[in-house]
Design a protein around this motif. Structure first.
Motif, PDB file in Angstrom:
ATOM      1  N   GLY A   1      25.460  -8.008 -48.124  1.00  0.00           N
ATOM      2  CA  GLY A   1      26.624  -7.757 -48.256  1.00  0.00           C
ATOM      3  C   GLY A   1      27.957  -6.735 -48.199  1.00  0.00           C
ATOM      4  N   PRO A   2      27.201  -5.546 -48.551  1.00  0.00           N
ATOM      5  CA  PRO A   2      28.014  -4.122 -48.138  1.00  0.00           C
ATOM      6  C   PRO A   2      27.696  -4.685 -46.342  1.00  0.00           C
ATOM      7  N   MET A   3      26.717  -4.114 -46.321  1.00  0.00           N
ATOM      8  CA  MET A   3      26.489  -4.395 -44.490  1.00  0.00           C
ATOM      9  C   MET A   3      27.456  -4.859 -43.837  1.00  0.00           C
ATOM     10  N   LEU A   4      27.751  -6.324 -43.880  1.00  0.00           N
ATOM     11  CA  LEU A   4      28.905  -7.666 -43.105  1.00  0.00           C
ATOM     12  C   LEU A   4      30.330  -6.634 -43.740  1.00  0.00           C
ATOM     13  N   ILE A   5      31.047  -6.102 -45.021  1.00  0.00           N
ATOM     14  CA  ILE A   5      31.988  -5.631 -45.403  1.00  0.00           C
ATOM     15  C   ILE A   5      32.145  -4.310 -44.401  1.00  0.00           C
ATOM     16  N   VAL A   6      30.933  -3.422 -44.380  1.00  0.00           N
ATOM     17  CA  VAL A   6      31.368  -2.220 -43.288  1.00  0.00           C
ATOM     18  C   VAL A   6      31.596  -2.646 -42.111  1.00  0.00           C
ATOM     19  N   ALA A   7      30.641  -3.351 -41.666  1.00  0.00           N
ATOM     20  CA  ALA A   7      30.921  -3.645 -39.856  1.00  0.00           C
ATOM     21  C   ALA A   7      32.363  -4.315 -39.710  1.00  0.00           C
ATOM     22  N   ILE A   8      32.396  -5.299 -40.579  1.00  0.00           N
ATOM     23  CA  ILE A   8      33.598  -6.374 -40.305  1.00  0.00           C
ATOM     24  C   ILE A   8      34.640  -4.800 -40.241  1.00  0.00           C
ATOM     25  N   ILE A   9      35.269  -3.953 -41.546  1.00  0.00           N
ATOM     26  CA  ILE A   9      36.039  -2.295 -41.511  1.00  0.00           C
ATOM     27  C   ILE A   9      35.772  -2.085 -39.956  1.00  0.00           C
ATOM     28  N   GLY A  10      34.325  -1.743 -39.259  1.00  0.00           N
ATOM     29  CA  GLY A  10      34.310  -0.974 -38.307  1.00  0.00           C
ATOM     30  C   GLY A  10      34.277  -2.063 -37.065  1.00  0.00           C
ATOM     31  N   LEU A  11      34.762  -3.126 -37.167  1.00  0.00           N
ATOM     32  CA  LEU A  11      35.308  -3.716 -35.743  1.00  0.00           C
ATOM     33  C   LEU A  11      36.834  -4.287 -35.676  1.00  0.00           C
ATOM     34  N   VAL A  12      37.168  -3.894 -36.958  1.00  0.00           N
ATOM     35  CA  VAL A  12      39.191  -3.772 -37.125  1.00  0.00           C
ATOM     36  C   VAL A  12      39.547  -2.367 -36.470  1.00  0.00           C
ATOM     37  N   ALA A  13      38.613  -1.488 -37.144  1.00  0.00           N
ATOM     38  CA  ALA A  13      39.326  -0.067 -36.532  1.00  0.00           C
ATOM     39  C   ALA A  13      38.863  -0.130 -34.840  1.00  0.00           C
ATOM     40  N   ASN A  14      38.117  -0.525 -34.646  1.00  0.00           N
ATOM     41  CA  ASN A  14      37.696  -0.612 -33.824  1.00  0.00           C
ATOM     42  C   ASN A  14      38.612  -1.014 -32.366  1.00  0.00           C
TER      43      ASN A  14
END
Length: 304
Positions: free
Chosen positions: A119-132
Motif C-alpha cells: 500500500g505505502p509502496m504504491l502511493i509513494v511510487a505514484i507520487i514519484g511518477l507524477v513528479a518525474n
C-alpha cells in the motif's frame, strides 16, 4: 548567435532549478516511503532519484560555469564544463545500478528476510511518477541541444520508468502477496539505468577524443566546400565539438590563382563560413587559403 546562446543557457538554468526543487521534495517522500514499506524497489528508485538530484545539481553548476566568457587561457570559454557534468552524471548512474543489483540479488536469495507493504509502496511510487513527469516536461525542450541537458533529461526519464516498475511491483504484491516482485522491480530499474549511463559516457568519450560529431558527414562537408566557385581542393579537414551543439571546423582550401590575385579572398572566406553555418550548423570555422603550387608540396600527409 551569442545572444541566443546566452538566452538558451539562462533558460536551461531555470529549467534545471525547477526540476531540482521537484526531485528534491519527492526524494524525501520516497526515502520515507521506502522505510515505512520496506520496499527495496522504492529505495532503489529513491537512490536513482538521488543520482538524478546530484546529476541535476552538477548539470546546473556546469551551465553556470559554461556561461563564463572566453579568456586568453580558456580560448573556447568554459563550454566543455557541460561535458564534465555529463561524465559525472554517467558515473553516478553506474554506481547506483551496482548498488541496486547487489541489494536485489540479496533479497532474492533470502525473500523472507524483509516484509514489503504494498500500500505505502504504491502511493509513494505514484507520487514519484507524477513528479518525474513534471520534471521531464521542464527538461525536454532543452535536451536536444545540450549533452549536459540531455544527460539530465535521460536520468529523469529513467527514474520515471523506474517509478512505473515500482507501481507494477506494488500492485502485484497487493493482489498476490508475491514479495519477490519488489526485488525483481529493483533489477529492472538497474537494467534501465545501465544503458543510459553507457550512452551518456559514450557521448562524453566522443567529445573528449575530439572525434567528428556523430551527425557530421566529413565527406559531405568537403564536397560542399569543393563546389564553391574558386575552390580547387580541400584537405587537412578537422571537425570536432567543444560540447554538444558547438562544432568547430578547420581546413586548408586550395584556391584558383585569380582568387588571391584579384583580392577575393575575404569574400570567399565569408562564403565558405556561411556554407558551413547554413548546411552543417558549424558556427566556428577556420580556413587557410593557399595557392595550388603551395598545396602541391604535400607537406602534411597525416590528415585528410
Amino acid at each position: 548567435m551569442g545572444h541566443d546562446h546566452a538566452h538558451s543557457s539562462e533558460s536551461n538554468r531555470t529549467r534545471l532549478t525547477l526540476a531540482i526543487g521537484i526531485i528534491g521534495v519527492v526524494l524525501l517522500v520516497e526515502i520515507v516511503g521506502a522505510v515505512v514499506s520496506g520496499s527495496l524497489a522504492l529505495l532503489a528508485d529513491a537512490g536513482h532519484m538521488l543520482s538524478d538530484l546530484l546529476g541535476l545539481i552538477v548539470a546546473l553548476t556546469a551551465t553556470i560555469v559554461a556561461a563564463r566568457p572566453a579568456t586568453d587561457r580558456q580560448t573556447f570559454g568554459y563550454q566543455r564544463a557541460e561535458v564534465f557534468g555529463a561524465l559525472i552524471n554517467g558515473l553516478i548512474l553506474l554506481g547506483v545500478a551496482v548498488f541496486v543489483v547487489i541489494g536485489a540479488v540479496s533479497r532474492l536469495l533470502d525473500p523472507a528476510a524483509t516484509e514489503v507493504l504494498g500500500g505505502p509502496m504504491l502511493i509513494v511510487a505514484i507520487i514519484g511518477l507524477v513528479a518525474n513527469i513534471g520534471a521531464l516536461l521542464l527538461l525536454r525542450p532543452a535536451a536536444a541541444g545540450s549533452i549536459n541537458m540531455r544527460g539530465a533529461y535521460l536520468e529523469v526519464l529513467g527514474d520515471a520508468l523506474g517509478s512505473v516498475a515500482v507501481i507494477i511491483a506494488a500492485t502485484i504484491i497487493l493482489l498476490t502477496g508475491f514479495a519477490p516482485a519488489d526485488a525483481i522491480a529493483s533489477l529492472l530499474i538497474a537494467a534501465m539505468i545501465v544503458p543510459r549511463a553507457v550512452v551518456l559516457l559514450r557521448d562524453v568519450v566522443r567529445v573528449f577524443s575530439e572525434s567528428a560529431p556523430a551527425d557530421t558527414d566529413v565527406a559531405e562537408i568537403r564536397r560542399h566546400l569543393e563546389e564553391t566557385t574558386g575552390v580547387l581542393a580541400v584537405h587537412d579537414v578537422h571537425v570536432w565539438a567543444i560540447t554538444s551543439g558547438a562544432h568547430v571546423f578547420s581546413a586548408h582550401i586550395v584556391v584558383e590563382p585569380e582568387v588571391l590575385a584579384d583580392g577575393r579572398a575575404g569574400a570567399l572566406l565569408d562564403e565558405l563560413s556561411a556554407c558551413l553555418a547554413t548546411h552543417f550548423d558549424v558556427d566556428h570555422s577556420t580556413f587557410q587559403l593557399e595557392p595550388a603550387e603551395h598545396a602541391s608540396h604535400g607537406h602534411d600527409h597525416l590528415h585528410p
